[in-house]
Structure formats: C-alpha cells, structure tokens
Design an enzyme around this catalytic site. Structure first.
Site, PDB file in Angstrom:
ATOM      1  N   LYS A  88       0.839  -1.230   0.011  1.00  0.00           N
ATOM      2  CA  LYS A  88      -0.013   0.179  -0.037  1.00  0.00           C
ATOM      3  C   LYS A  88       0.881   1.129   0.069  1.00  0.00           C
ATOM      4  O   LYS A  88       0.229   2.206  -0.423  1.00  0.00           O
ATOM      5  CB  LYS A  88      -1.069   0.118   1.204  1.00  0.00           C
ATOM      6  CG  LYS A  88      -2.040  -1.162   0.794  1.00  0.00           C
ATOM      7  CD  LYS A  88      -3.168  -0.764   1.940  1.00  0.00           C
ATOM      8  CE  LYS A  88      -4.239  -1.584   1.571  1.00  0.00           C
ATOM      9  NZ  LYS A  88      -4.094  -3.171   2.059  1.00  0.00           N
ATOM     10  N   GLU A 110      -9.966   6.779   3.106  1.00  0.00           N
ATOM     11  CA  GLU A 110     -11.010   6.227   3.831  1.00  0.00           C
ATOM     12  C   GLU A 110     -10.021   4.935   4.139  1.00  0.00           C
ATOM     13  O   GLU A 110      -8.850   4.559   3.493  1.00  0.00           O
ATOM     14  CB  GLU A 110     -11.832   5.581   2.698  1.00  0.00           C
ATOM     15  CG  GLU A 110     -11.376   4.440   1.717  1.00  0.00           C
ATOM     16  CD  GLU A 110     -10.434   4.724   0.856  1.00  0.00           C
ATOM     17  OE1 GLU A 110     -10.062   6.099   0.661  1.00  0.00           O
ATOM     18  OE2 GLU A 110      -9.645   4.047   0.283  1.00  0.00           O
ATOM     19  N   SER A 375       1.680  -9.781  -0.938  1.00  0.00           N
ATOM     20  CA  SER A 375       1.530  -8.338  -0.644  1.00  0.00           C
ATOM     21  C   SER A 375       1.757  -7.677   0.734  1.00  0.00           C
ATOM     22  O   SER A 375       1.894  -6.606   0.546  1.00  0.00           O
ATOM     23  CB  SER A 375      -0.051  -8.076  -0.893  1.00  0.00           C
ATOM     24  OG  SER A 375      -0.849  -9.261  -0.410  1.00  0.00           O
TER      25      SER A 375
HETATM   26  C1  LIG Z   1      -5.183  -4.112   1.620  1.00  0.00           C
HETATM   27  C2  LIG Z   1      -4.343  -5.228   1.257  1.00  0.00           C
HETATM   28  C3  LIG Z   1      -4.745  -6.138   0.064  1.00  0.00           C
HETATM   29  C4  LIG Z   1      -5.875  -5.908  -0.671  1.00  0.00           C
HETATM   30  O1  LIG Z   1      -5.936  -4.860  -1.349  1.00  0.00           O
HETATM   31  P1  LIG Z   1      -5.646  -4.737  -2.908  1.00  0.00           P
HETATM   32  O2  LIG Z   1      -6.198  -3.487  -3.470  1.00  0.00           O
HETATM   33  O3  LIG Z   1      -6.507  -5.867  -3.556  1.00  0.00           O
HETATM   34  O4  LIG Z   1      -4.175  -4.990  -3.240  1.00  0.00           O
HETATM   35  C5  LIG Z   1      -4.224  -7.283   0.122  1.00  0.00           C
HETATM   36  N1  LIG Z   1      -2.844  -7.496   0.663  1.00  0.00           N
HETATM   37  C6  LIG Z   1      -2.616  -6.812   1.720  1.00  0.00           C
HETATM   38  C7  LIG Z   1      -1.433  -7.067   2.741  1.00  0.00           C
HETATM   39  C8  LIG Z   1      -3.148  -5.554   2.136  1.00  0.00           C
HETATM   40  O5  LIG Z   1      -2.782  -4.701   3.041  1.00  0.00           O
END
Ligand SMILES: *Cc1c(COP(=O)(O)O)cnc(C)c1O
Length: 398
Positions: A88, A110, A375
C-alpha cells in the site's frame, strides 16, 4: 488499445459515475496526474522515496522448500518487506507526491481494516500533510491497534456512523469532505477502485511491482513465468503485478478472491460471485442481492473484506485475460501456516489467499514457473489466526 481510454473505460467497465461537484475534483487530479507522469522531476522524486524510504526494489525470492513441497517452481515478490509491511505504501507515496505537486496541504483517506490509513498517515508525516482518515465505527472497534498506530503517526481518525459503519460508508464520507475542501485537500484513495482517474493512477503506482518482477524473473530464469498469482481485494496489488505482463499473452494471470466461510451467501468473491453494476462511482462487478442491494462481504483477511473490485479486473475477467479463483478462510489459514512453516515467512492473511491457491494450482501446473505477489506480512494478523485456532480447538474438543 489504450487501457483505460480517455474517458476512463476498460471496455464497458470503469468510468465516472459521480455528481458534478465531485467530477470537478476528479478532473483536477487527472490533469495534474497526466502532467506529472511525464515529468522527470516527479519520477525522480518518487523513485527516491520508493528506494530510500520504502525499501524498493523488493526481493524476488525463490521459495525452494515450498517449490519442492508443491512440485512447482515458486517465486515470491516480497512486498511484505516494504516499510509499513505491505504494497500500500507504493500508492500512498505516489499520490502523496501528486498532492504536493497540486499544492495541497491536507490529505484525507478512507480505510477499512486500517492498513491503507496507516500507509497514508505514514506518508503524511513524511511529506508534511495534515491527515484525516475516515473509518467506520464498526471497523474502529475491530482494529484498535491500527487506529492507535495512525494516531501515533499524527493523523486524526474520524469515526463514520452512517450506513453499515464500514469501509464503503467511510468512502462516501471522504468524498463528501473532499467536495467542500478541495481547494486545499487531496483524497488519497487506497485501491484501483472508484471513479476515473483513480483506477488508472493506483494501477500505475502499483505497477512498480510487476515492472521489477519482470526484470528479476528474466534475470533469474531467463524466461517469463507461466503463471502470476495475487490476491484480490480492491485489486491493487494484483493489477500492479499483472499490468506489466498484460501483453505477454503466454503468462497466465490468476487473481484469488476471498470465499469467506465458503457459503454462497457470505463471502467477498466479487468477480466470481458478483453481478455488473455501479458502485462507488465506477462500473464493475459488485456483490449484490437479487434486489440489487450491496451485500456485506466477509473474509477473515481484513483487506479482502469489501463488496467491490477494480474495473480493470472486471475487464480482464470478461475478456478472459485473467482468471479468478477463490480460497476460503480455512484454506487461507492453511496457506498462512504452510508458508510460515516451510519458508520462515509469515504472510498477511490477504496474501495467504494467494499462497493457499498454489495448492489448487499445483494439481494442474506440475513443474511450472509461478510468480506470487506476497502483498504483505502477517504480524498484523497473528491475533486473528490465534483466535481462529482457539475456536477450532474448542470445536474439536466438543
Ligand atoms: C489491503 C491489502 C490487500 C488488498 O488490497 P488490494 O487493493 O486488492 O491489493 C492485500 N494484501 C494486503 C497485505 C493488504 O494490506
């Protein structure tokens, strides 16, 4: 073909379904974004912060133990190693610098689980913005640690008590605030969602994931992967990985959504189970009931718990450029444990969905080369997993 086109459409998806007052705010963002995108100074500044502050490029790690276990060759794109623990920050930094270029003094955002709020609060203290984060009352109670984290970073968390008191209501409040304060305020949206130009801007800022991964895998394997796998909440980490491979038609793209408890009536698998409609300013797949009412999503992964999805994914789905599968809460926890035990890497519960999907993929993709977006890291989710463990143990004992 240009994706999106000049009006912000990915085929029939996307666009800008907003009142005129918001449309005016969006046009300013779009104008400045296109100008900055071409600016060498902007690119240099963004590259600087991504590298020196956030920790890019992230590693592409060959997960040897996991590969042997699954019978596939698995590489992990380590977004979990970034500052604040997830992808993010890529988007938050990009839009933070955009706000600076627009001469704004205040940033609003948000947040649902609080992860995006934390990334925004971080960037605001770094770049010197006043920061107000809208968060549903319900979420504030569930995510008290992230609320505190935002406060420590100097942000103000504004409780939203309308509707279901969750993410979509926080989104609406942020738009409402923006319209009245646009002269000094930028709205920093957190995923590839909402009206044009946000799906484009967030996709572009997250594409650093796929651009790096493409170079790294070519260097390590001298070829492109057979599969890319990423979890999909709003869809930003997935689109960031996928987009730079869009034209490599041999690379199969797989997005993994949350199936929650695994019951049809209660999940967050927007692309797999949703219907086409307009939600929060964009045309995309949406989870809705037979009356067209937005359904409340559920997932054990806080960041996947959302009834909408980015329009570019809807387009990839309908044009069959990507396929989308699901993983239940229970399977995600198994994925969480599998990676922790085999590789010593504790994944976020969101990312655990992508990891868990590998088990399903391994049945038909023996010996194939697979690149997964990790992610985020799982420290934030340890308590959720522990609670799930306790309730599973209690059930067993009964
Ligand atoms: C917020 C988040 C997501 C989901 O958001 P996307 O916009 O689909 O990437 C996925 N993995 C993590 C670690 C997150 O914090």
């Amino acid at each position: 073909m240009k994706l999106p086109d000049n009006r912000g459409y990915f085929g029939e998806f996307g666009g800008k379904f907003v009142p005129e007052t918001i449309s005016y705010c969006l046009e300013e963002v779009e104008r400045v974004y296109h100008k900055q995108k071409k600016s060498k100074v902007f690119k240099k500044e963004l590259d600087f912060y991504l590298k020196e502050y956030a920790g890019r490029p992230t590693l592409l790690y060959y997960a040897e133990n996991l590969s042997k276990y699954l019978g596939m060759k698995v590489y992990l794109k380590r977004e979990d190693l970034l500052h604040t623990g997830a992808h993010k920050i890529n988007n938050a930094l990009g839009q933070g610098l955009l706000a600076k270029a627009m001469g704004k003094k205040r940033i609003i955002a948000e947040t649902g689980a609080g992860q995006h709020g934390v990334a925004v609060a971080t960037v605001c203290s770094l770049l010197g913005f006043k920061c107000d984060i809208f968060m549903g009352q319900e979420d504030i109670e569930r995510q008290s640690m992230n609320v505190f984290r935002m406060k420590v970073l100097g942000a103000k968390v504004i409780p939203v008590t309308t509707g279901s008191c969750t993410l979509k209501d926080a989104c609406n409040e942020a738009f409402r605030d923006w319209v009245t304060n646009v002269s000094d305020t930028h709205y920093l949206l957190g995923s590839c969602l909402g009206p044009h130009p946000y799906p484009l801007i967030v996709r572009d800022f997250q594409s650093v994931i796929g651009k790096e991964a493409r170079v790294q895998i070519l260097k390590k394997e001298r070829r492109l992967p057979d599969y890319l796998v990423a979890c999909v909440g709003g869809g930003s980490n997935a689109i960031g990985l996928f987009y730079p491979f869009y034209k490599d038609k041999k690379v199969k793209l797989i997005g993994v959504e949350a199936a929650g408890f695994g019951l049809q009536s209660y999940n967050a698998a927007t692309l797999v189970k949703g219907k086409i409609g307009v939600f929060q300013g964009t045309m995309s797949y949406v989870l809705q009931d037979s009356q067209g009412q937005i359904k409340n999503a559920h997932s054990i992964a806080p960041g996947l718990d959302y009834p909408g999805v980015g329009p570019e994914h809807s387009f990839y789905k309908d044009t069959k450029r990507a396929v989308y599968g699901t993983v239940t809460d229970k399977e995600a926890i198994e994925g969480f444990k599998m990676l922790s035990e085999l590789e010593g890497i504790i994944p976020a519960l969101e990312s655990s969905h992508a990891i868990a999907y590998l088990r399903k993929l391994s049945k038909k993709a023996k010996n194939r080369l697979v690149l997964v977006c990790l992610s985020g890291r799982g420290d934030k989710d340890l308590d959720i997993v522990r609670q799930a463990q306790i309730s599973a143990d209690t059930k067993k004992r009964r």
